[in-house]
Design a protein around this motif. Sequence first.
Motif, PDB file in Angstrom:
ATOM      1  N   UNK A 117       0.859  -1.177   0.000  1.00 41.53           N
ATOM      2  CA  UNK A 117       0.000   0.000   0.000  1.00 41.53           C
ATOM      3  C   UNK A 117       0.902   1.236   0.000  1.00 41.53           C
ATOM      4  N   UNK A 166      -7.477   5.521   8.605  1.00 45.03           N
ATOM      5  CA  UNK A 166      -7.426   5.626  10.057  1.00 45.03           C
ATOM      6  C   UNK A 166      -6.573   6.828  10.438  1.00 45.03           C
ATOM      7  N   UNK A 196     -10.924   4.901  13.323  1.00 45.66           N
ATOM      8  CA  UNK A 196     -11.455   4.653  11.985  1.00 45.66           C
ATOM      9  C   UNK A 196     -12.088   5.920  11.423  1.00 45.66           C
ATOM     10  N   UNK A 221     -14.367   3.964   5.071  1.00 42.22           N
ATOM     11  CA  UNK A 221     -14.008   2.866   4.179  1.00 42.22           C
ATOM     12  C   UNK A 221     -14.677   3.101   2.829  1.00 42.22           C
ATOM     13  N   UNK A 264     -15.087  -5.629   0.872  1.00 45.09           N
ATOM     14  CA  UNK A 264     -15.740  -4.701   1.784  1.00 45.09           C
ATOM     15  C   UNK A 264     -15.878  -5.330   3.156  1.00 45.09           C
ATOM     16  N   UNK A 265     -15.513  -4.577   4.166  1.00 40.33           N
ATOM     17  CA  UNK A 265     -15.693  -5.037   5.533  1.00 40.33           C
ATOM     18  C   UNK A 265     -14.724  -6.102   5.977  1.00 40.33           C
ATOM     19  N   UNK A 266     -13.850  -6.516   5.094  1.00 44.38           N
ATOM     20  CA  UNK A 266     -12.840  -7.504   5.499  1.00 44.38           C
ATOM     21  C   UNK A 266     -11.901  -6.849   6.499  1.00 44.38           C
ATOM     22  N   UNK A 267     -11.540  -7.570   7.505  1.00 44.54           N
ATOM     23  CA  UNK A 267     -10.751  -6.966   8.562  1.00 44.54           C
ATOM     24  C   UNK A 267      -9.299  -7.383   8.562  1.00 44.54           C
ATOM     25  N   UNK A 268      -8.912  -8.134   7.567  1.00 45.33           N
ATOM     26  CA  UNK A 268      -7.496  -8.437   7.394  1.00 45.33           C
ATOM     27  C   UNK A 268      -6.947  -7.312   6.541  1.00 45.33           C
ATOM     28  N   UNK A 269      -6.386  -6.326   7.206  1.00 45.47           N
ATOM     29  CA  UNK A 269      -5.966  -5.106   6.545  1.00 45.47           C
ATOM     30  C   UNK A 269      -4.480  -5.092   6.302  1.00 45.47           C
ATOM     31  N   UNK A 325      -1.657  -2.347   5.783  1.00 43.84           N
ATOM     32  CA  UNK A 325      -1.481  -0.919   6.007  1.00 43.84           C
ATOM     33  C   UNK A 325      -0.349  -0.325   5.185  1.00 43.84           C
ATOM     34  N   UNK A 326      -0.523   0.954   4.884  1.00 42.99           N
ATOM     35  CA  UNK A 326       0.558   1.725   4.304  1.00 42.99           C
ATOM     36  C   UNK A 326       1.444   2.299   5.397  1.00 42.99           C
ATOM     37  N   UNK A 374      -8.689  -9.334  16.782  1.00 36.22           N
ATOM     38  CA  UNK A 374      -7.418  -9.398  16.071  1.00 36.22           C
ATOM     39  C   UNK A 374      -6.301  -8.864  16.958  1.00 36.22           C
ATOM     40  N   UNK A 425      -2.775  -6.869  15.970  1.00 37.37           N
ATOM     41  CA  UNK A 425      -1.901  -6.279  14.975  1.00 37.37           C
ATOM     42  C   UNK A 425      -0.596  -5.912  15.674  1.00 37.37           C
ATOM     43  N   UNK A 453       5.670  -1.295   9.092  1.00 39.24           N
ATOM     44  CA  UNK A 453       4.263  -0.941   9.051  1.00 39.24           C
ATOM     45  C   UNK A 453       3.449  -1.803   9.997  1.00 39.24           C
ATOM     46  N   UNK A 454       2.324  -1.290  10.348  1.00 38.23           N
ATOM     47  CA  UNK A 454       1.370  -2.051  11.139  1.00 38.23           C
ATOM     48  C   UNK A 454       0.919  -3.264  10.317  1.00 38.23           C
ATOM     49  N   UNK A 504      -1.001  -7.427  10.441  1.00 38.57           N
ATOM     50  CA  UNK A 504      -1.798  -8.405  11.173  1.00 38.57           C
ATOM     51  C   UNK A 504      -0.895  -9.481  11.752  1.00 38.57           C
ATOM     52  N   UNK A 506      -5.727 -13.587  14.102  1.00 40.74           N
ATOM     53  CA  UNK A 506      -7.155 -13.314  14.305  1.00 40.74           C
ATOM     54  C   UNK A 506      -7.768 -14.520  15.000  1.00 40.74           C
ATOM     55  N   UNK A 564     -19.987  -7.209   8.979  1.00 40.19           N
ATOM     56  CA  UNK A 564     -19.013  -6.870   7.948  1.00 40.19           C
ATOM     57  C   UNK A 564     -18.169  -5.667   8.254  1.00 40.19           C
ATOM     58  N   UNK A 565     -17.896  -5.425   9.537  1.00 39.37           N
ATOM     59  CA  UNK A 565     -16.994  -4.326   9.870  1.00 39.37           C
ATOM     60  C   UNK A 565     -17.569  -2.970   9.565  1.00 39.37           C
ATOM     61  N   UNK A 598     -18.260  -0.524  11.343  1.00 40.46           N
ATOM     62  CA  UNK A 598     -17.640   0.598  12.025  1.00 40.46           C
ATOM     63  C   UNK A 598     -16.134   0.552  11.905  1.00 40.46           C
ATOM     64  N   UNK A 652     -12.381  -1.136  12.202  1.00 38.03           N
ATOM     65  CA  UNK A 652     -11.777  -1.794  13.344  1.00 38.03           C
ATOM     66  C   UNK A 652     -11.664  -0.800  14.494  1.00 38.03           C
TER      67      UNK A 652
END
Lengths: 113, 111
Positions: free
Chosen positions: A4, A35, A45, A48, A97-102, A104-105, B34, B36, B43-44, B46, B49, B94-95, B97, B99
């Motif tokens: 990213x 974020x 947050x 998105x 969408x909504x996936x939480x395995x992110x 990051x940059x 999770x 992280x 970088x941050x 994961x 989980x 589906x997230x 809000x 994380x």
Amino acid sequence: KAGVTQTPRYLIKTRGQQVTLSCSPISGHRSVSWYQQTPGQGLQFLFEYFSETQRNKGNFPGRFSGRQFSNSRSEMNVSTLELGDSALYLCASSADLGANVLTFGAGSRLTVL
Amino acid sequence: AQRVTQPEKLLSVFKGAPVELKCNYSYSGSPELFWYVQYSRQRLQLLLRHISRESIKGFTADLNKGETSFHLKKPFAQEEDSAMYYCALSGTGGGADGLTFGKGTHLIIQP
């Protein structure tokens, strides 16, 4: 596979100005999240984007906005900057969408004087 | 409102000692949790989980719904484990809000 990419990495603005930050997600990732990270509030947050539409939004004022382009690249904009907007702004991408395995940059560090 | 609490800002342990980073959450439904991690100048990223139920770099974390906790554990700390660790929660739906992150724990492994 490129990670990213966020630009610019560092910038200094004065109160009242506006700023635009850019984020290029991992190739094939369609969701981009933003974020804000500050020493006091931690990671919060912002919003998105998925398929060029804002899907979710955090608890930030309307001065914070963003958009996503057809190639999934995203920009966020902060208008009428305040001292409290000084922060590290992190972009993260995910496949869906909504996936939480992110992923990051490195972030864009904004200083407001 | 969902909330994540990491009670320790700083945790220092000796190499070879067990490590436990605490994380407690507040959420009315069934969350996804999770960990992280951010190593120095990186970088941050994961770490793990809860739904994967796997051990990453020797770390494990078990979701305890009764105690609303998701503590991160490793039996024998290594110097390369020194980093900032963030616990994060995603609500069902589906997230919607994003994380919700804790404030983080700075783990220092002393030689």
